[in-house]
Motif scaffolding. Sequence first.
Motif, PDB file in Angstrom:
ATOM      1  N   GLU A  45       0.745  -0.955   0.219  1.00 49.53           N
ATOM      2  CA  GLU A  45       0.574   0.354  -0.094  1.00 49.53           C
ATOM      3  C   GLU A  45       1.280   1.556  -0.350  1.00 49.53           C
ATOM      4  N   VAL A  46       2.035   0.845   0.945  1.00 45.82           N
ATOM      5  CA  VAL A  46       2.626   2.089   0.913  1.00 45.82           C
ATOM      6  C   VAL A  46       3.677   2.801   0.044  1.00 45.82           C
ATOM      7  N   ARG A  47       3.974   1.731  -1.129  1.00 42.68           N
ATOM      8  CA  ARG A  47       4.884   1.356  -2.177  1.00 42.68           C
ATOM      9  C   ARG A  47       4.199   1.982  -3.874  1.00 42.68           C
ATOM     10  N   ASP A  48       2.777   1.121  -3.642  1.00 37.87           N
ATOM     11  CA  ASP A  48       1.979   1.858  -3.804  1.00 37.87           C
ATOM     12  C   ASP A  48       1.234   3.118  -4.226  1.00 37.87           C
ATOM     13  N   PHE A  49       1.225   3.038  -2.939  1.00 41.29           N
ATOM     14  CA  PHE A  49       0.142   4.808  -2.971  1.00 41.29           C
ATOM     15  C   PHE A  49       1.917   5.916  -2.895  1.00 41.29           C
ATOM     16  N   ALA A  50       3.135   5.461  -2.599  1.00 40.76           N
ATOM     17  CA  ALA A  50       4.012   6.726  -3.041  1.00 40.76           C
ATOM     18  C   ALA A  50       4.054   6.804  -4.479  1.00 40.76           C
ATOM     19  N   ARG A  51       4.120   5.881  -5.221  1.00 38.22           N
ATOM     20  CA  ARG A  51       4.189   5.808  -6.933  1.00 38.22           C
ATOM     21  C   ARG A  51       3.618   6.944  -7.110  1.00 38.22           C
ATOM     22  N   GLN A  52       2.457   7.178  -6.507  1.00 38.07           N
ATOM     23  CA  GLN A  52       1.139   7.875  -7.070  1.00 38.07           C
ATOM     24  C   GLN A  52       1.217   8.992  -7.321  1.00 38.07           C
ATOM     25  N   ASP A  74       6.696   8.368  13.160  1.00 39.82           N
ATOM     26  CA  ASP A  74       5.633   9.053  13.166  1.00 39.82           C
ATOM     27  C   ASP A  74       4.788   9.491  12.119  1.00 39.82           C
ATOM     28  N   LEU A  75       5.839   9.636  10.748  1.00 35.60           N
ATOM     29  CA  LEU A  75       5.994  10.614   9.496  1.00 35.60           C
ATOM     30  C   LEU A  75       5.217   8.532   8.795  1.00 35.60           C
ATOM     31  N   LEU A  76       6.267   8.085   8.769  1.00 39.05           N
ATOM     32  CA  LEU A  76       5.525   7.027   7.881  1.00 39.05           C
ATOM     33  C   LEU A  76       3.995   6.003   8.325  1.00 39.05           C
ATOM     34  N   ASP A  77       4.339   6.539   9.647  1.00 38.77           N
ATOM     35  CA  ASP A  77       2.658   5.789   9.687  1.00 38.77           C
ATOM     36  C   ASP A  77       1.764   6.812   9.926  1.00 38.77           C
ATOM     37  N   GLU A  78       1.977   8.549   9.746  1.00 40.26           N
ATOM     38  CA  GLU A  78       0.430   8.836   8.777  1.00 40.26           C
ATOM     39  C   GLU A  78       1.134   8.596   7.293  1.00 40.26           C
ATOM     40  N   PHE A  79       1.936   8.282   7.197  1.00 41.13           N
ATOM     41  CA  PHE A  79       2.011   7.720   5.585  1.00 41.13           C
ATOM     42  C   PHE A  79       1.409   6.696   4.942  1.00 41.13           C
ATOM     43  N   ALA A  80       1.025   5.326   5.965  1.00 37.45           N
ATOM     44  CA  ALA A  80       0.597   3.806   5.622  1.00 37.45           C
ATOM     45  C   ALA A  80      -0.816   4.431   5.928  1.00 37.45           C
ATOM     46  N   TYR A  81      -1.325   5.071   6.812  1.00 37.14           N
ATOM     47  CA  TYR A  81      -2.792   5.505   7.088  1.00 37.14           C
ATOM     48  C   TYR A  81      -3.040   6.134   6.001  1.00 37.14           C
TER      49      TYR A  81
END
Length: 134
Positions: free
Chosen positions: A24-31, A83-90
Amino acid sequence: MEVVLEPVVSELFEGLFKILGSNEVRDFARQLVGGVDSKIKKLENKLQMVENLLRNAEDRQLMDKRVKVWLDNLQHWAYDAEDLLDEFAYKALRHKLKAEHQACSSKGFSSLPASFPSPFFAIYMGSKIKEINS
């Protein structure tokens, strides 16, 4: 007084790398626009370096108080990254669920694109990741 850093470091970094490795994080970051994906990869590399530094410097903290302060600062940095990565993953998971819901509710309109992430979020997240990286 002996400070035991190992379990904290292991759990913290294990969690960080789990977030970074999620689809989810990888796909979202690519978008996202603005090079967020490359900034996250850079953050992952820095996290690996910091994890190694923390592990290697652990024994030296008992003899040198400056190393202890330095280790504490690195740990705080890692918590900020968490904290930042938790927010991003959410946000990534939320975006995925929203897109899936949209796809299910608009079966008759299959030509409609799934919702796109906000460019404002990309700018915000890109600047936060850049801040953590620096």
